[in-house]
Design an enzyme around this catalytic site. Structure first.
Site, PDB file in Angstrom:
ATOM      1  N   HIS B  15      14.763  96.772  56.767  1.00 62.68           N
ATOM      2  CA  HIS B  15      14.470  96.169  55.530  1.00 62.68           C
ATOM      3  C   HIS B  15      13.105  96.200  55.400  1.00 62.68           C
ATOM      4  CE1 HIS B  15      18.329  94.938  54.105  1.00 62.68           C
ATOM      5  NE2 HIS B  15      18.565  94.737  55.435  1.00 62.68           N
ATOM      6  N   ALA B  16      12.591  95.626  54.335  1.00 62.91           N
ATOM      7  CA  ALA B  16      10.980  95.317  54.110  1.00 62.91           C
ATOM      8  C   ALA B  16      10.099  96.448  54.649  1.00 62.91           C
ATOM      9  CB  ALA B  16      10.764  94.016  54.944  1.00 62.91           C
TER      10      ALA B  16
END
Lengths: 568, 94
Positions: B15-16
Site C-alpha cells: 500500500h501507500a
C-alpha cells in the site's frame, strides 16, 4: 458549447463592496470542487472522447505533480506520498483500458470514467481498513477527472496571472490568504458579508472585493472583462470607457508614515490588524504605527500540528522588529468550534460562538497551547526592544482574567528559573462581550489596556450573527446600544489609568473616525488598506468638536439618528 | 522467466509508498512483471489497481516473476523494494 437554457450574461451584478478599492481585469473562475453529473454529458466520436480523456488525464497529472511538490515543501514527504499513489492510479493500465472500452462503445468520456472508476471503487469498498482507503483515493481521482472533463481546471491561487478578477462561489480564509495583491485585480464571491473573514482578508491584503453577489455572479463566463466597482458596489461586465476610467483612477491617498494627531494636538495611534507576518509589509507600506491586533489563530490553521514555542517566538520577534518604534498587540489564541483544527479535536457545538472558545479553551482544554504561546511571547518581549502587548480574547469574568494573569506570572517564574531571557509584556483584555462591558472597571483595574473588538461586540450585544446577512442591520457598530457599550468601556479604562483601543472594522471606517476620537479612544487598529484614509481624517479633526459629535450620537435612540449625526 | 518467493518487509505492505514504488519499477522495465500471494497466480505489477487490490501486508509471502529482456534487473529491483524497510523506518539518510 450548446446554448440550451444557458442564462444570458448579466450587465452587472451587485453585492457588498468590502474595501474602498476598485479594479479592472479578466474573469477567472475558482471552482475547487464539484462537476456536472456524468449522465448529462453528450458523447462526440470515440476519437474525440478518447482525446478529451487523454487531455484530462494530462491535466490531472500536472495538478497532482504540483500538489505533491507543494505538499512535500510545506508539510512533508510522508504526506506527499499520497499524491504518488494517486498518480499511479491515474496511469493504471486496467483503468485506462476499461475507460477506452466504454469510449469505443460510444460513451462520453465522463460516463466512461465514472463507470470504470465506479467498478474499481466498488471492489475496494467491500474490503477492510487500508483497502477502503484506496476507495477514497479512487473517488478523489475520479472527481478530479470529471471536474477537468467539464473544463473546471483547479487554478493555483498563488500564481494567478496579472489582471485576474477571481470569481468564486465562496473563498475560505486560506484561499484568500494565498491571493497575491499584485496579480489579483479583485475578486467577487456569491456568498459572504461585510464582516465575514473573507472580507477581513481582502481589506488586509488591499484587494478590491465584492462579496454576497448572489447567484447572478455564476452567469458571468470565464474570460470576460469585468470591473470591480467599489463605488457602486457591483461587478460590471464589459465595462465602458467611463467605468474603466473611474475604477482605475488613482488610489492616491497619501501614506503618512509619521504618527498623527488631531488639529488640537491629541495623538491617536493608528495601527494595522494582521493575521500572519506576511501582512507586515503591507501594514508598513500603508503607514501603520504598529500592530493593534495580531490574530494568532492563523498560525495554528491549515497544518497538522500546532506551531511549537520556538516557531512562535520567531514569528513574534519578526513582528516586533518590524515596528521598533511602535507597539505590537498580540491576541492569544482565539479558537472555537467554528474553525476546524484537526489536531485540536474541537467539540461540535450547537452554538460555537457561545461555546468553548477564546480564553475559555486557553484556561481549559488548550492550556498547554496557552502556556507555550505565553512562553514564546514573554521570550520575544525580552529579546527585542519593541513594545509587546498581549491581550486575552472573550474574557467575561474577573476569575478568567485573574487565571490568565496568574498563568503569565507562572510562565515568567519558569523562565526566570530556567535562566531564559524574557520580559513581561503589557497585558490587556478584549472587550467583546456585554459581560466585559459591564465589568470594564474591574478589568481596567487589573490590566494595562483594553481593546474593543467591535465585530464581536456588536454580534453579542445585538444577538446578531456576524455572518448572517439577514441580520446585517443589527450587527452594526452604529447601533446606539453598541455605541453606549463603547463609551462605557472607554470611561472605565480611563478612570483606572488604562489605555483603550479599538480593533474591529468600525475602527477602519473613515466615516466613523471623528465619532471614535470623540468617544475617547486612544488607538484605532484596522485593515492596513484603510490606515491612510483614517490618518488623513485624524489630522482634520478637532477633538472638542469630535467630543460634541460623540455626545450627540450617544443621545440618539436609533441607528439612523447615529448615522445622521456622524454624517453632518 | 524468473520467479522468486520473498517475505514482504515494509510495514505498509503493498500500500501507500511501497505500492507506488512497485508500480513505478514494474513500469520502468520492458519485462512483464507480476506479483501475487505465494502459490497463486500473480497480477500485473504495473497496475496500481491490481497491486493494491492484493491486500498484501507486512510479513506475507509473495511470488514475484519477471519475463523479458531485462528480467534479471527487474526482479532484483522489485525484490529490493519489497524487502527494504520503508524510508524513515530505520532512520537511514538523515
Amino acid at each position: 458549447m450548446t446554448v440550451d437554457e444557458t442564462q444570458s450574461t448579466p450587465e452587472s451584478v451587485s453585492g457588498v463592496s468590502v474595501t474602498p478599492l476598485s479594479g479592472l481585469g479578466t474573469v477567472r473562475w475558482y471552482r475547487p470542487e464539484g462537476h456536472p453529473s456524468p449522465e448529462d454529458a453528450s458523447a462526440g466520436s470515440p476519437e474525440e472522447e478518447q482525446q478529451r480523456f487523454d487531455d484530462a488525464r494530462q491535466l490531472a497529472r500536472d495538478e497532482l505533480e504540483r500538489e505533491r511538490e507543494r505538499t512535500a515543501e510545506r508539510v512533508g514527504d510522508e504526506e506527499a506520498a499520497v499524491f504518488d499513489a494517486h498518480l499511479k492510479f491515474l496511469e493504471d493500465p486496467q483503468l485506462i483500458e476499461g475507460i477506452g472500452d466504454e469510449i469505443d462503445a460510444g460513451e462520453a468520456a465522463e460516463l466512461a470514467v465514472d463507470r470504470a472508476y465506479g467498478d474499481a471503487i466498488e471492489q475496494f469498498e467491500g474490503m477492510d481498513g487500508l483497502m477502503a482507503e484506496r476507495a477514497d483515493d479512487l473517488r478523489d481521482i475520479r472527481d478530479r477527472l470529471l471536474r477537468l472533463l467539464s473544463g473546471g481546471e483547479r487554478i493555483d491561487l498563488t500564481a494567478l496571472p496579472e489582471g485576474t478578477i477571481l470569481l468564486a462561489e465562496r473563498l475560505t480564509p486560506s484561499d484568500t490568504a494565498q491571493l497575491d495583491p499584485e496579480a489579483v485585480a479583485g475578486f467577487a464571491t456569491v456568498t459572504g458579508g461585510r464582516t465575514s473573514h473573507v472580507a477581513i482578508f481582502a481589506r488586509s491584503l488591499g484587494i478590491p472585493a465584492i462579496v454576497g453577489a448572489g447567484d447572478d455572479l455564476l452567469n458571468i463566463p470565464e474570460g470576460t472583462a469585468v470591473a470591480v466597482d467599489a463605488e457602486n458596489e457591483s461587478v460590471v461586465v464589459d465595462p465602458d470607457e467611463e467605468v474603466r476610467e473611474r475604477v482605475t483612477a488613482g488610489r492616491d491617498v497619501t501614506v503618512r508614515e509619521e504618527r498623527v494627531e488631531t488639529r488640537d494636538g491629541k495623538e491617536i495611534e493608528v495601527a494595522a490588524n494582521i493575521g500572519t507576518t506576511a501582512e507586515i509589509d503591507g501594514a508598513i507600506g500603508q503607514g501603520a504605527d504598529g500592530v493593534g491586533l495580531f490574530r494568532t489563530e492563523f498560525l495554528f490553521l491549515d497544518r497538522e500540528s500546532p506551531p511549537d514555542e520556538d516557531e512562535q517566538f520567531e514569528t513574534y520577534v519578526d513582528a516586533l522588529e518590524a515596528f521598533p518604534e511602535g507597539r505590537v498587540v498580540v491576541r492569544t489564541l482565539d479558537i472555537g468550534g467554528d474553525k476546524p483544527i484537526p489536531y485540536l479535536e474541537l467539540p461540535e457545538e450547537e452554538n460555537p460562538f457561545l461555546g468553548d472558545r477564546g480564553i475559555r479553551r486557553s484556561l481549559g482544554d488548550d492550556a498547554h497551547l496557552f502556556e507555550s504561546q505565553l512562553r514564546a511571547l514573554l521570550r520575544a518581549a525580552g529579546a527585542t526592544d519593541g513594545t509587546l502587548s498581549v491581550m486575552f480574547p472573550l474574557v467575561a469574568t474577573v476569575d478568567e482574567l485573574t487565571a490568565a494573569l496568574d498563568e503569565v506570572d507562572r510562565v515568567a517564574e519558569d523562565l526566570a528559573d530556567e535562566g531564559t531571557e524574557y520580559a513581561v509584556p503589557e497585558l490587556g483584555v478584549m472587550v467583546e462581550t456585554p459581560a466585559a462591558v459591564m465589568m470594564a472597571e474591574e478589568f481596567a483595574e487589573r490590566v494595562d489596556f483594553l481593546s474593543i473588538g467591535t465585530n464581536d461586540l456588536a454580534q453579542y450585544v445585538m444577538a446578531a450573527d456576524r455572518e448572517n446577512d439577514a441580520v446585517a442591520h443589527l450587527h452594526n457598530p452604529q447601533q446606539p446600544a453598541v455605541l453606549r457599550a463603547i463609551r462605557r468601556s472607554v470611561e472605565a479604562a480611563h478612570e483606572h489609568g488604562a489605555w483603550i483601543g479599538m480593533c474591529g472594522e468600525m475602527a477602519g471606517d473613515p466615516a466613523s473616525t471623528e465619532l471614535l476620537v470623540g468617544l475617547g479612544l486612544d488607538e484605532l487598529s484596522m485593515s492596513a488598506v484603510t490606515v491612510p484614509a483614517v490618518k488623513a481624517n485624524i489630522t482634520e479633526i478637532d477633538s472638542t468638536d469630535a467630543a460634541a459629535v460623540a455626545d450627540q450620537a450617544l443621545t440618539a435612540a436609533t441607528k439612523q439618528h447615529v448615522t445622521d449625526t456622524i454624517d453632518q | 522467466m524468473i520467479e522468486r518467493t520473498i517475505t514482504v518487509v515494509p510495514e505498509d505492505g503493498l500500500h501507500a509508498r511501497p505500492a507506488s514504488q512497485v508500480v513505478e519499477a514494474a513500469n520502468s522495465y520492458e519485462s512483464k512483471v507480476t506479483v501475487g500471494p505465494a502459490g497463486s497466480d500473480g497480477v500485473d505489477a504495473a497496475s496500481m489497481l491490481a497491486v493494491t487490490g492484493l491486500g498484501v501486508g507486512p510479513g506475507d509471502e509473495v511470488d514475484i516473476t519477471a519475463d523479458g529482456p531485462d528480467e534479471e534487473a527487474a526482479i532484483d529491483d522489485l525484490e529490493e523494494i519489497l524487502t527494504t524497510p520503508e524510508h524513515g523506518d530505520n532512520g537511514e539518510e538523515q
